[in-house]
Design an enzyme around this catalytic site. Structure first.
Site, PDB file in Angstrom:
ATOM      1  N   GLU A 110      16.867  34.574  63.504  1.00 50.20           N
ATOM      2  CA  GLU A 110      17.687  35.136  64.597  1.00 50.20           C
ATOM      3  C   GLU A 110      19.125  34.717  64.365  1.00 50.20           C
ATOM      4  O   GLU A 110      19.382  33.553  64.041  1.00 50.20           O
ATOM      5  CB  GLU A 110      17.179  34.611  65.952  1.00 50.20           C
ATOM      6  CG  GLU A 110      18.090  34.961  67.125  1.00 50.20           C
ATOM      7  CD  GLU A 110      17.606  34.393  68.465  1.00 50.20           C
ATOM      8  OE1 GLU A 110      16.381  34.151  68.621  1.00 50.20           O
ATOM      9  OE2 GLU A 110      18.461  34.186  69.344  1.00 50.20           O
TER      10      GLU A 110
ATOM     11  N   GLU B  52      27.566  34.986  72.414  1.00 50.11           N
ATOM     12  CA  GLU B  52      26.694  34.450  73.446  1.00 50.11           C
ATOM     13  C   GLU B  52      27.424  33.381  74.239  1.00 50.11           C
ATOM     14  O   GLU B  52      28.226  32.608  73.714  1.00 50.11           O
ATOM     15  CB  GLU B  52      25.408  33.851  72.850  1.00 50.11           C
ATOM     16  CG  GLU B  52      24.345  33.621  73.912  1.00 50.11           C
ATOM     17  CD  GLU B  52      22.980  33.275  73.340  1.00 50.11           C
ATOM     18  OE1 GLU B  52      22.893  32.922  72.156  1.00 50.11           O
ATOM     19  OE2 GLU B  52      21.990  33.340  74.097  1.00 50.11           O
TER      20      GLU B  52
HETATM   21  C1  LIG Z   1      18.027  39.013  75.504  1.00 50.77           C
HETATM   22  O1  LIG Z   1      16.728  39.398  75.310  1.00 50.77           O
HETATM   23  C2  LIG Z   1      15.950  38.433  74.646  1.00 50.77           C
HETATM   24  C3  LIG Z   1      14.609  39.044  74.404  1.00 50.77           C
HETATM   25  O2  LIG Z   1      14.192  39.787  75.518  1.00 50.77           O
HETATM   26  C4  LIG Z   1      15.837  37.182  75.443  1.00 50.77           C
HETATM   27  O3  LIG Z   1      15.127  36.204  74.725  1.00 50.77           O
HETATM   28  C5  LIG Z   1      17.178  36.690  75.714  1.00 50.77           C
HETATM   29  O4  LIG Z   1      17.078  35.652  76.621  1.00 50.77           O
HETATM   30  C6  LIG Z   1      18.040  37.750  76.268  1.00 50.77           C
HETATM   31  N1  LIG Z   1      19.335  37.205  76.229  1.00 50.77           N
HETATM   32  C7  LIG Z   1      20.234  37.618  77.021  1.00 50.77           C
HETATM   33  C8  LIG Z   1      21.523  36.928  76.862  1.00 50.77           C
HETATM   34  O5  LIG Z   1      20.048  38.507  77.863  1.00 50.77           O
END
Ligand SMILES: *[C@@H]1O[C@H](CO)[C@@H](O)[C@H](O)[C@H]1NC(C)=O
Ligand SMILES: *[C@@H]1O[C@H](CO)[C@@H](O)[C@H](O)[C@H]1NC(C)=O
Ligand SMILES: *[C@@H]1O[C@H](CO)[C@@H](O)[C@H](O)[C@H]1NC(C)=O
Length: 315
Positions: A132, A137
């Site tokens: 990943e 972020e």
């Molecule tokens: C985005 O989606 C992933 C998988 O559904 C999840 O693990 C993650 O927490 C999400 N992250 C955000 C920032 O929404």
């Protein structure tokens, strides 16, 4: 003296240099809705979110495309029942998988607001075997941006390396440090995340993937030194001219090729949950509790949206 000549003369120099790449895919405006899919799935990180499908997103104007812009936003109208689902939002996943090469993201605005946890990242199933890469972020409006890798065991990063970000955690293994991943905090780029990113008109994030390294650059919109190829999303780009990366993840103690495979690109926005929720009461400066704030203050999410000019993929 050409770069190749230099390499030939000094064969022991670490192979961390860039290359020229050609445009392989271009995603602009309405193409975000054909080259990505909206995924109405539960958030595994326990967010106060309800990821909607494409029909709902369109009907509620949570996704919106003009010829040259794409917007994806959370709902900013509904007061939520504490016993019902979370705030409507989006999880966009690219239909295609992308591997070694370059990705450029020209972003005009990213979601902001207390409780928001936006991300632009890439991965593949079965997680975490293909790795990943977190490009954009952060949580609760708190700049700067943080990039990270998450891998199976056996991938660590040198504490000191040639990048402008600050290395924070150095083991990429999802099983250690509470799955922090190996992280690079963009301390040299205060306008790389949240409200400072948005008030400055956004900027460009770029990723270069090879079997020897993963590099991530950030140039803010007002940076006079952004490479022209990045700025314009040109038909080819030469990463040799891009300067020191913001984040460098070398293969020194990580076999990049065996820890990373081809990835989908994900653009999503959740609320609270494992990261934004856990640090909400600390230094975020945000009111109430995270879940109550998200439930009861829809207007606070009027700026919880991504606005993209383009994603360009080079191979
Ligand atoms: C985005 O989606 C992933 C998988 O559904 C999840 O693990 C993650 O927490 C999400 N992250 C955000 C920032 O929404
Ligand atoms: C939908 O969203 C776009 C982008 O935010 C906005 O320009 C447009 O006015 C919205 N349309 C409606 C009907 O609200
Ligand atoms: C890193 O990449 C270089 C260049 O391909 C290679 O010679 C070296 O063996 C790699 N190191 C590791 C630890 O995989």
């Amino acid at each position: 003296m050409s770069f190749r000549c230099f390499l030939a003369l000094v064969p022991l120099v670490p192979a961390v240099f860039g290359a020229t790449y050609n445009l392989a895919d271009s995603i602009i405006g309405p193409q975000f809705l054909t080259k990505f899919s909206l995924q109405a799935i539960p958030d595994p990180t326990n967010g106060r979110v309800n990821y909607v499908d494409a029909a709902t997103a369109s009907a509620q104007n949570l996704t919106f495309a003009s010829a040259d812009r794409f917007i994806a936003r959370a709902d900013f109208n509904a007061v939520l029942s504490a016993s019902g689902p979370g705030r409507n939002s989006f999880r966009l996943q690219s239909n295609a998988l992308y591997g070694n090469g370059v990705q450029i993201f020209s972003i005009n605005h990213m979601p902001e607001g207390c409780g928001t946890w936006p991300a632009v990242w890439s991965y593949a199933e079965p997680w975490p075997t293909p790795g990943e890469i977190d490009i954009v972020e952060g949580v609760n409006n708190q700049a700067p941006n943080q990039a990270a890798l998450h891998t199976t065991p056996g991938c660590t990063m040198p504490a000191t390396r040639d990048m402008t970000a600050t290395a924070t955690f150095n083991d990429c293994n999802t099983n250690v440090n509470g799955n922090s991943g190996c992280t690079a905090l963009f301390t040299s780029s205060p306008r790389s995340f949240g409200p400072p990113f948005n008030t400055n008109g956004g900027g460009w994030f770029a990723v270069e993937r090879t079997s020897q390294f993963i590099k991530i650059w950030f140039w803010e919109r007002t940076d006079p030194n952004v490479p022209v190829g990045v700025r314009d999303g040109n038909s080819d780009v030469n990463t040799d001219n891009w300067g020191t990366p913001t984040a460098l993840f070398p293969n020194t103690s990580c076999d990049i090729a065996s820890h990373f495979a081809d990835h989908h690109i994900i653009i999503n926005l959740t609320f609270c949950g494992d990261w934004a929720g856990s640090v909400y009461p600390g230094t975020s400066g945000c009111p109430s509790t995270c879940v109550d704030f998200v439930n009861n203050n829809p207007a606070a999410f009027a700026n919880a949206y991504f606005d993209f000019s383009f994603i360009k993929i080079y191979a």
